[in-house]
Design a protein around this motif. Structure first.
Motif, PDB file in Angstrom:
ATOM      1  N   ALA A  63     -18.607 -15.194   3.923  1.00  0.00           N
ATOM      2  CA  ALA A  63     -18.436 -14.980   5.357  1.00  0.00           C
ATOM      3  C   ALA A  63     -19.613 -15.563   6.133  1.00  0.00           C
ATOM      4  O   ALA A  63     -19.434 -16.179   7.195  1.00  0.00           O
ATOM      5  N   LEU A  64     -20.817 -15.390   5.594  1.00  0.00           N
ATOM      6  CA  LEU A  64     -22.012 -15.961   6.211  1.00  0.00           C
ATOM      7  C   LEU A  64     -21.895 -17.479   6.302  1.00  0.00           C
ATOM      8  O   LEU A  64     -22.219 -18.085   7.332  1.00  0.00           O
ATOM      9  N   THR A  65     -21.419 -18.101   5.232  1.00  0.00           N
ATOM     10  CA  THR A  65     -21.245 -19.557   5.216  1.00  0.00           C
ATOM     11  C   THR A  65     -20.282 -20.006   6.306  1.00  0.00           C
ATOM     12  O   THR A  65     -20.550 -20.960   7.043  1.00  0.00           O
ATOM     13  N   ALA A  66     -19.154 -19.313   6.413  1.00  0.00           N
ATOM     14  CA  ALA A  66     -18.118 -19.712   7.376  1.00  0.00           C
ATOM     15  C   ALA A  66     -18.604 -19.629   8.812  1.00  0.00           C
ATOM     16  O   ALA A  66     -18.388 -20.556   9.599  1.00  0.00           O
ATOM     17  N   VAL A  67     -19.278 -18.542   9.160  1.00  0.00           N
ATOM     18  CA  VAL A  67     -19.625 -18.351  10.571  1.00  0.00           C
ATOM     19  C   VAL A  67     -20.934 -19.029  10.974  1.00  0.00           C
ATOM     20  O   VAL A  67     -21.084 -19.470  12.111  1.00  0.00           O
ATOM     21  N   LEU A  68     -21.885 -19.115  10.035  1.00  0.00           N
ATOM     22  CA  LEU A  68     -23.176 -19.722  10.379  1.00  0.00           C
ATOM     23  C   LEU A  68     -23.107 -21.242  10.310  1.00  0.00           C
ATOM     24  O   LEU A  68     -23.421 -21.943  11.275  1.00  0.00           O
ATOM     25  N   SER A 144     -19.955 -10.037   9.879  1.00  0.00           N
ATOM     26  CA  SER A 144     -20.194 -11.484   9.967  1.00  0.00           C
ATOM     27  C   SER A 144     -20.418 -11.942  11.406  1.00  0.00           C
ATOM     28  O   SER A 144     -20.962 -13.027  11.639  1.00  0.00           O
ATOM     29  N   LEU A 145     -20.029 -11.117  12.378  1.00  0.00           N
ATOM     30  CA  LEU A 145     -20.240 -11.477  13.786  1.00  0.00           C
ATOM     31  C   LEU A 145     -21.733 -11.612  14.113  1.00  0.00           C
ATOM     32  O   LEU A 145     -22.109 -12.361  15.013  1.00  0.00           O
ATOM     33  N   VAL A 146     -22.569 -10.876  13.376  1.00  0.00           N
ATOM     34  CA  VAL A 146     -24.020 -10.997  13.570  1.00  0.00           C
ATOM     35  C   VAL A 146     -24.450 -12.438  13.318  1.00  0.00           C
ATOM     36  O   VAL A 146     -25.217 -13.033  14.094  1.00  0.00           O
ATOM     37  N   PHE A 147     -23.926 -13.027  12.257  1.00  0.00           N
ATOM     38  CA  PHE A 147     -24.333 -14.379  11.872  1.00  0.00           C
ATOM     39  C   PHE A 147     -23.572 -15.446  12.657  1.00  0.00           C
ATOM     40  O   PHE A 147     -24.057 -16.568  12.798  1.00  0.00           O
ATOM     41  N   ALA A 148     -22.410 -15.070  13.182  1.00  0.00           N
ATOM     42  CA  ALA A 148     -21.714 -15.976  14.095  1.00  0.00           C
ATOM     43  C   ALA A 148     -22.548 -16.180  15.349  1.00  0.00           C
ATOM     44  O   ALA A 148     -22.688 -17.299  15.854  1.00  0.00           O
ATOM     45  N   ALA A 149     -23.131 -15.090  15.851  1.00  0.00           N
ATOM     46  CA  ALA A 149     -24.004 -15.188  17.029  1.00  0.00           C
ATOM     47  C   ALA A 149     -25.239 -16.020  16.723  1.00  0.00           C
ATOM     48  O   ALA A 149     -25.689 -16.821  17.553  1.00  0.00           O
ATOM     49  N   LEU A 150     -25.784 -15.866  15.512  1.00  0.00           N
ATOM     50  CA  LEU A 150     -26.935 -16.671  15.108  1.00  0.00           C
ATOM     51  C   LEU A 150     -26.556 -18.150  15.047  1.00  0.00           C
ATOM     52  O   LEU A 150     -27.335 -19.018  15.472  1.00  0.00           O
ATOM     53  N   GLY A 151     -25.361 -18.446  14.541  1.00  0.00           N
ATOM     54  CA  GLY A 151     -24.908 -19.828  14.473  1.00  0.00           C
ATOM     55  C   GLY A 151     -24.792 -20.458  15.850  1.00  0.00           C
ATOM     56  O   GLY A 151     -25.166 -21.625  16.043  1.00  0.00           O
ATOM     57  N   VAL A 152     -24.288 -19.698  16.821  1.00  0.00           N
ATOM     58  CA  VAL A 152     -24.185 -20.200  18.197  1.00  0.00           C
ATOM     59  C   VAL A 152     -25.578 -20.475  18.759  1.00  0.00           C
ATOM     60  O   VAL A 152     -25.821 -21.511  19.399  1.00  0.00           O
ATOM     61  N   ALA A 153     -26.506 -19.560  18.499  1.00  0.00           N
ATOM     62  CA  ALA A 153     -27.875 -19.731  19.006  1.00  0.00           C
ATOM     63  C   ALA A 153     -28.525 -20.982  18.435  1.00  0.00           C
ATOM     64  O   ALA A 153     -29.141 -21.770  19.161  1.00  0.00           O
ATOM     65  N   ILE A 154     -28.365 -21.202  17.128  1.00  0.00           N
ATOM     66  CA  ILE A 154     -28.943 -22.402  16.502  1.00  0.00           C
ATOM     67  C   ILE A 154     -28.288 -23.659  17.053  1.00  0.00           C
ATOM     68  O   ILE A 154     -28.948 -24.669  17.303  1.00  0.00           O
ATOM     69  N   GLY A 155     -26.975 -23.605  17.270  1.00  0.00           N
ATOM     70  CA  GLY A 155     -26.255 -24.754  17.800  1.00  0.00           C
ATOM     71  C   GLY A 155     -26.736 -25.176  19.167  1.00  0.00           C
ATOM     72  O   GLY A 155     -26.764 -26.371  19.491  1.00  0.00           O
ATOM     73  N   TYR A 156     -27.143 -24.208  19.986  1.00  0.00           N
ATOM     74  CA  TYR A 156     -27.651 -24.525  21.327  1.00  0.00           C
ATOM     75  C   TYR A 156     -29.147 -24.796  21.336  1.00  0.00           C
ATOM     76  O   TYR A 156     -29.670 -25.364  22.284  1.00  0.00           O
ATOM     77  N   MET A 157     -29.829 -24.401  20.269  1.00  0.00           N
ATOM     78  CA  MET A 157     -31.268 -24.605  20.206  1.00  0.00           C
ATOM     79  C   MET A 157     -31.627 -25.980  19.643  1.00  0.00           C
ATOM     80  O   MET A 157     -32.564 -26.630  20.099  1.00  0.00           O
TER      81      MET A 157
END
Length: 246
Positions: A63-68, A144-157
């Protein structure tokens, strides 16, 4: 927004490499790690067998892989290509883009969880009550929503060139140090103290508690809520900053 969600889902499901690493790879790792373990072999300090412990770890890892991985690289590349800028010219609200990305990643993460469970049940004969299977699926999927939010943050950073190394360092660091690849109980004491405060450690602990027919520990739930607030808040701030640049 519904049209964008459908588009994101179609793109994700057509990406064979992404599907392999998010759905098949965690199950293969589970078999590699737990394949030779006996049915009664237990992980010290957990009360769980190797198979049940690694089942939750690999389902969480999938799940971490998919969302991050799914969110960070796509967002960074779409910002660089101008796709995000074009979407801002449409009637789509800013939050719609982020919601579409998160929703598509969440849908893809569900099969990764279920496939690991099926492999564990059929190959390693893991047996749980029906409520435990349902609770495990719901807890790991929601977490997994925790890491989805992290993925969005990295994508914009990060920029398109820098996003992959940043994502990979974050991805492998959280997976290894959080105890998803090997039990944190095998770490030196000082490293165990660090692992206990990582979101991946708390994430896997939710499932481990359910396997033991216990309620998740308040500390683990609190940690995940705090991390989600930090990651989501960071993603929102970075999104607004990116919008002002445009």
């Amino acid at each position: 927004m519904n049209s964008l969600i459908k588009l994101e889902l179609t793109r994700a499901l057509r990406n064979r490499k992404f599907l392999f690493f998010s759905v098949i790879y965690p199950s293969a790792l589970f078999l590699l790690i737990a394949g030779n373990a006996g049915g009664t072999d237990r992980i010290d300090g957990t009360g769980l067998t190797v198979a049940t412990y690694m089942m939750v770890s690999m389902a969480s890892f999938g799940a971490l892989t998919a969302v991050l991985m799914g969110n960070s690289e796509r967002i960074a590349k779409e910002r660089e290509s101008g796709w995000v800028r074009q979407l801002r010219l449409t009637t789509l609200p800013g939050r719609g883009y982020v919601i579409a990305k998160t929703a598509s990643a969440a849908v893809v993460s569900l099969p990764s969880i279920v496939v690991v469970f099926v492999v564990a049940a059929t190959v390693k004969d893991v047996r749980l009550d029906a409520w435990q299977w349902l609770a495990l699926t719901g807890a790991i999927w929601a977490g997994s929503l925790v890491f989805a939010a992290l993925g969005v943050a990295i994508g914009y950073m990060a920029s398109g060139d820098a996003v992959r190394p940043i994502t990979m360092i974050t991805y492998f660091g959280l997976s290894m140090l959080g105890g998803l690849w090997m039990p944190a109980t095998t770490f030196p004491t000082w490293l165990q103290d660090i692992a206990k405060w990582l979101p991946t450690h708390a994430y896997a602990a939710l499932g481990q508690a359910i396997e033991q027919s216990q309620s998740p520990h308040a500390k683990d739930v609190t940690l995940l809520v705090v991390y989600f607030a930090l990651f989501a808040g960071g993603a929102a701030w970075l999104y607004r900053k990116d919008t002002l640049k445009a």
